[in-house]
Design a protein around this motif. Structure first.
Motif, PDB file in Angstrom:
ATOM      1  N   ALA A  13       0.841  -1.208   0.000  1.00 15.26           N
ATOM      2  CA  ALA A  13       0.000   0.000   0.000  1.00 15.26           C
ATOM      3  C   ALA A  13       0.873   1.254   0.000  1.00 15.26           C
ATOM      4  O   ALA A  13       0.567   2.228  -0.692  1.00 15.26           O
ATOM      5  CB  ALA A  13      -0.928  -0.001   1.210  1.00 15.26           C
ATOM      6  N   LEU A  73      -6.358  -3.660   4.191  1.00 15.25           N
ATOM      7  CA  LEU A  73      -5.416  -3.486   3.090  1.00 15.25           C
ATOM      8  C   LEU A  73      -5.499  -4.602   2.057  1.00 15.25           C
ATOM      9  O   LEU A  73      -4.778  -4.579   1.063  1.00 15.25           O
ATOM     10  CB  LEU A  73      -3.994  -3.375   3.639  1.00 15.25           C
ATOM     11  N   VAL A  76      -5.825  -3.685  -1.504  1.00 14.34           N
ATOM     12  CA  VAL A  76      -4.637  -3.370  -2.295  1.00 14.34           C
ATOM     13  C   VAL A  76      -3.907  -4.647  -2.699  1.00 14.34           C
ATOM     14  O   VAL A  76      -3.437  -4.783  -3.823  1.00 14.34           O
ATOM     15  CB  VAL A  76      -3.691  -2.445  -1.500  1.00 14.34           C
ATOM     16  N   ALA A  90      -5.984   1.679  -2.962  1.00  9.91           N
ATOM     17  CA  ALA A  90      -5.035   2.209  -1.986  1.00  9.91           C
ATOM     18  C   ALA A  90      -5.473   3.586  -1.508  1.00  9.91           C
ATOM     19  O   ALA A  90      -5.362   3.910  -0.321  1.00  9.91           O
ATOM     20  CB  ALA A  90      -3.638   2.277  -2.587  1.00  9.91           C
ATOM     21  N   CYS A  93      -8.267   3.098   0.982  1.00  7.48           N
ATOM     22  CA  CYS A  93      -7.736   2.681   2.280  1.00  7.48           C
ATOM     23  C   CYS A  93      -7.116   3.866   3.017  1.00  7.48           C
ATOM     24  O   CYS A  93      -7.317   4.031   4.219  1.00  7.48           O
ATOM     25  CB  CYS A  93      -6.697   1.576   2.116  1.00  7.48           C
TER      26      CYS A  93
END
Length: 121
Positions: A13, A73, A76, A90, A93
Protein backbone atom coordinates in the motif's frame (compact mmCIF):
# COMPACT_ATOMS: atom_id res chain seq x y z
CA UNK A 1 -4.24 -12.47 8.15
CA UNK A 2 -0.87 -13.71 9.43
CA UNK A 3 1.61 -11.13 10.68
CA UNK A 4 3.95 -11.57 7.71
CA UNK A 5 1.19 -10.83 5.23
CA UNK A 6 0.14 -7.72 7.16
CA UNK A 7 3.62 -6.26 6.79
CA UNK A 8 3.63 -7.01 3.08
CA UNK A 9 0.19 -5.43 2.73
CA UNK A 10 1.37 -2.24 4.43
CA UNK A 11 4.51 -2.10 2.28
CA UNK A 12 2.54 -2.69 -0.90
CA UNK A 13 0.00 0.00 0.00
CA UNK A 14 2.89 2.36 0.75
CA UNK A 15 4.51 1.64 -2.61
CA UNK A 16 1.25 2.24 -4.45
CA UNK A 17 0.49 5.45 -2.54
CA UNK A 18 4.09 6.62 -2.83
CA UNK A 19 3.75 6.72 -6.59
CA UNK A 20 0.93 9.27 -6.39
CA UNK A 21 1.28 13.03 -6.02
CA UNK A 22 0.17 14.21 -2.56
CA UNK A 23 -2.85 16.11 -3.89
CA UNK A 24 -4.19 13.00 -5.65
CA UNK A 25 -4.37 11.11 -2.35
CA UNK A 26 -7.45 13.07 -1.36
CA UNK A 27 -9.14 13.25 -4.78
CA UNK A 28 -12.09 11.08 -5.66
CA UNK A 29 -15.59 11.09 -4.26
CA UNK A 30 -15.75 7.28 -4.36
CA UNK A 31 -13.11 6.98 -1.63
CA UNK A 32 -15.04 9.31 0.67
CA UNK A 33 -18.36 7.62 -0.08
CA UNK A 34 -17.07 4.12 0.66
CA UNK A 35 -15.25 5.33 3.76
CA UNK A 36 -18.37 7.05 5.07
CA UNK A 37 -20.40 3.91 4.50
CA UNK A 38 -17.78 1.77 6.23
CA UNK A 39 -17.09 4.10 9.16
CA UNK A 40 -20.48 5.73 9.77
CA UNK A 41 -23.41 3.90 8.24
CA UNK A 42 -22.47 0.29 9.04
CA UNK A 43 -21.92 0.96 12.77
CA UNK A 44 -25.09 3.04 12.89
CA UNK A 45 -27.24 0.42 11.16
CA UNK A 46 -25.87 -2.31 13.41
CA UNK A 47 -25.76 -0.23 16.59
CA UNK A 48 -29.41 0.77 16.68
CA UNK A 49 -30.79 -2.81 16.54
CA UNK A 50 -28.19 -4.03 19.04
CA UNK A 51 -29.08 -1.22 21.43
CA UNK A 52 -32.80 -1.94 21.05
CA UNK A 53 -32.11 -5.63 21.72
CA UNK A 54 -30.70 -4.63 25.09
CA UNK A 55 -26.96 -4.93 24.51
CA UNK A 56 -24.99 -2.47 26.59
CA UNK A 57 -21.41 -1.61 27.49
CA UNK A 58 -18.82 -4.07 26.11
CA UNK A 59 -21.42 -6.22 24.33
CA UNK A 60 -22.46 -3.15 22.35
CA UNK A 61 -19.01 -1.61 22.11
CA UNK A 62 -17.12 -4.51 20.51
CA UNK A 63 -19.19 -4.99 17.32
CA UNK A 64 -19.51 -1.23 16.81
CA UNK A 65 -15.80 -0.61 17.20
CA UNK A 66 -14.97 -3.47 14.85
CA UNK A 67 -17.19 -1.90 12.20
CA UNK A 68 -15.84 1.61 12.87
CA UNK A 69 -12.28 0.57 11.98
CA UNK A 70 -10.82 1.52 8.59
CA UNK A 71 -10.88 -0.63 5.47
CA UNK A 72 -8.47 -3.52 5.30
CA UNK A 73 -5.42 -3.49 3.09
CA UNK A 74 -6.58 -6.61 1.26
CA UNK A 75 -8.17 -4.14 -1.16
CA UNK A 76 -4.64 -3.37 -2.30
CA UNK A 77 -3.02 -6.79 -2.01
CA UNK A 78 -5.39 -8.95 -4.02
CA UNK A 79 -5.75 -6.76 -7.13
CA UNK A 80 -1.96 -6.27 -7.23
CA UNK A 81 -1.38 -10.02 -6.96
CA UNK A 82 -3.56 -10.58 -10.04
CA UNK A 83 -1.90 -7.79 -12.02
CA UNK A 84 -4.63 -5.15 -11.71
CA UNK A 85 -4.12 -1.51 -10.81
CA UNK A 86 -4.81 -0.97 -7.09
CA UNK A 87 -4.31 2.79 -7.01
CA UNK A 88 -7.97 3.61 -6.35
CA UNK A 89 -8.17 0.91 -3.69
CA UNK A 90 -5.04 2.21 -1.99
CA UNK A 91 -6.51 5.71 -2.05
CA UNK A 92 -9.72 4.38 -0.47
CA UNK A 93 -7.74 2.68 2.28
CA UNK A 94 -5.74 5.86 2.92
CA UNK A 95 -8.86 8.06 3.10
CA UNK A 96 -10.49 5.48 5.35
CA UNK A 97 -7.52 5.54 7.74
CA UNK A 98 -7.49 9.35 7.85
CA UNK A 99 -11.24 9.56 8.43
CA UNK A 100 -10.94 6.91 11.13
CA UNK A 101 -8.67 9.22 13.11
CA UNK A 102 -11.65 11.54 13.51
CA UNK A 103 -14.53 9.10 13.61
CA UNK A 104 -13.22 6.48 16.05
CA UNK A 105 -13.00 8.87 19.03
CA UNK A 106 -16.52 10.07 18.22
CA UNK A 107 -17.70 6.46 18.17
CA UNK A 108 -16.16 5.90 21.62
CA UNK A 109 -17.94 8.98 22.96
CA UNK A 110 -21.25 7.93 21.45
CA UNK A 111 -20.97 4.49 23.02
CA UNK A 112 -20.07 6.06 26.37
CA UNK A 113 -23.09 8.37 26.11
CA UNK A 114 -25.38 5.41 25.43
CA UNK A 115 -23.99 3.69 28.51
CA UNK A 116 -24.45 6.82 30.63
CA UNK A 117 -28.03 7.26 29.44
CA UNK A 118 -28.78 3.69 30.47
CA UNK A 119 -27.27 4.23 33.95
CA UNK A 120 -29.30 7.42 34.48
CA UNK A 121 -32.57 5.77 33.42
Amino acid sequence: MPAKKRCVAMLLAGFVLGGLPFKKLFVGAKAYLYSAIRLLLLPLFLGIPLYLLGLRESMLMMPLLMLALPMGLNLVVYPESFGYDATDNARMCFVSFVMCLLILPLTFELIKMCGDIEKLG
